[in-house]
Design a protein around this motif. Structure first.
Motif, PDB file in Angstrom:
ATOM      1  N   SER A  32       0.838  -1.188   0.000  1.00 20.26           N
ATOM      2  CA  SER A  32       0.000   0.000   0.000  1.00 20.26           C
ATOM      3  C   SER A  32       0.879   1.247   0.000  1.00 20.26           C
ATOM      4  O   SER A  32       1.919   1.272   0.649  1.00 20.26           O
ATOM      5  CB  SER A  32      -0.910  -0.004   1.230  1.00 20.26           C
ATOM      6  N   GLU A  34      -0.638   4.110   0.880  1.00 18.90           N
ATOM      7  CA  GLU A  34      -1.527   5.036   1.573  1.00 18.90           C
ATOM      8  C   GLU A  34      -1.046   5.424   2.961  1.00 18.90           C
ATOM      9  O   GLU A  34      -1.555   6.375   3.535  1.00 18.90           O
ATOM     10  CB  GLU A  34      -2.927   4.427   1.672  1.00 18.90           C
ATOM     11  N   SER A  39       0.190   8.605   0.141  1.00 17.78           N
ATOM     12  CA  SER A  39      -0.434   8.751  -1.171  1.00 17.78           C
ATOM     13  C   SER A  39      -1.674   7.852  -1.231  1.00 17.78           C
ATOM     14  O   SER A  39      -2.299   7.604  -0.203  1.00 17.78           O
ATOM     15  CB  SER A  39       0.573   8.385  -2.265  1.00 17.78           C
ATOM     16  N   VAL A  40      -2.002   7.381  -2.404  1.00 12.99           N
ATOM     17  CA  VAL A  40      -3.122   6.465  -2.582  1.00 12.99           C
ATOM     18  C   VAL A  40      -2.668   5.289  -3.443  1.00 12.99           C
ATOM     19  O   VAL A  40      -1.628   5.338  -4.089  1.00 12.99           O
ATOM     20  CB  VAL A  40      -4.345   7.147  -3.250  1.00 12.99           C
ATOM     21  N   HIS A  71       0.293  12.123  -7.577  1.00 13.11           N
ATOM     22  CA  HIS A  71       0.479  11.156  -6.496  1.00 13.11           C
ATOM     23  C   HIS A  71       1.715  10.284  -6.731  1.00 13.11           C
ATOM     24  O   HIS A  71       2.424   9.931  -5.786  1.00 13.11           O
ATOM     25  CB  HIS A  71      -0.771  10.286  -6.337  1.00 13.11           C
TER      26      HIS A  71
END
Length: 200
Positions: A32, A34, A39-40, A71
Motif C-alpha cells: 500500500s 496510503e 499517497s493512494v 500522487h
C-alpha cells in the motif's frame, strides 16, 4: 499490509527474501502507498503467471483507477527519505517493544518481533467486550488503544486483539512508559473483573 522494509532491512533490496525457501509459497507481494508514503493506491508483483493474469484481468482499470501523476511524484519524493538508518531504528524499536510486551504475564503477544504491528490478547477471558473495556480505561488515562477490526466476510476468523504499532520516532523511554501503562491498565481491569465475580 505492513510498511516497506518489514521483510528486509536492506530496502529496496529484497535479497534476504529472494534467498528464502519460503519464497516459493508466496504467489504475490502487494504493498500500500496510503500509509508510510502518504499517497493512494498500491502495487503488486509476483511470478510471470500471476502478473500476466493481472495484466489481462485489469486492463479495463488502467485509465480509470491508475495513480494520478501528482500522487506518483509524491511517492517518489517520499521514498527519497527512506534510508538504512531509518529502518534500522524501526527494527530496534520493534524488537524492544516485543520484548517489553512479552514481560507482561497476563497477555500473549502475536506477531513477529521484527514487525511494527503487535497484537496483544488476554490469557484469560480474551473477549472483544473485555478488550474494548480495556481500551476505554486506557483512554481515561490519556492512552489511545484500539481493538483490531476485521471484515465479517474473512475466511479465517481472527481472535480478538488490541492492535499496537511501533514507529521510528519513539524512544526506548517512551516505549517503556507506554507499555508499563498498558500493563497497569490490564492489571486494574483484571482486578476489577475478579472483584465483580466475587461479589456475585
Amino acid at each position: 499490509m505492513l510498511h516497506f522494509s518489514v521483510i528486509s532491512t536492506h530496502f529496496p533490496d529484497y535479497r534476504a527474501y529472494q534467498s528464502s525457501p519460503q519464497r516459493r509459497n508466496v504467489d504475490m507481494i502487494v504493498g500500500s502507498m496510503e500509509f508510510s508514503l502518504g499517497s493512494v493506491g498500491g502495487f503488486a508483483c509476483g511470478s510471470s503467471f500471476v502478473i500476466r493474469h493481472q495484466r489481462l484481468a485489469g486492463q479495463g482499470y488502467v485509465f480509470s483507477a491508475s495513480l494520478p501523476p501528482l500522487h506518483a511524484s509524491m511517492v517518489l519524493k517520499a521514498m527519497d527519505f527512506f534510508n538504512k538508518d531509518l529502518f534500522s531504528k524501526l527494527i530496534e524499536n520493534c524488537k524492544f517493544a516485543h520484548q517489553a510486551l512479552e514481560m507482561i504475564d497476563t497477555i500473549t503477544v502475536a506477531g513477529d518481533p521484527l514487525s511494527p504491528m503487535k497484537h496483544i490478547r488476554l490469557i484469560d477471558n480474551n473477549s472483544e467486550e473485555a478488550l474494548r473495556e480495556i481500551c476505554t480505561m486506557a483512554r481515561e488515562n490519556n492512552l489511545a488503544l484500539t481493538v483490531a477490526s476485521y471484515n465479517s466476510t474473512e475466511l479465517f476468523k481472527k481472535e480478538p486483539s488490541i492492535r499496537l504499532t511501533v514507529n521510528t520516532e519513539l524512544t526506548e523511554d517512551e516505549i517503556t512508559s507506554s507499555i508499563k501503562s498498558i500493563a497497569d491498565i490490564i492489571e486494574q481491569y483484571i482486578s476489577r473483573d475478579i472483584s465483580q465475580e466475587s461479589a456475585r
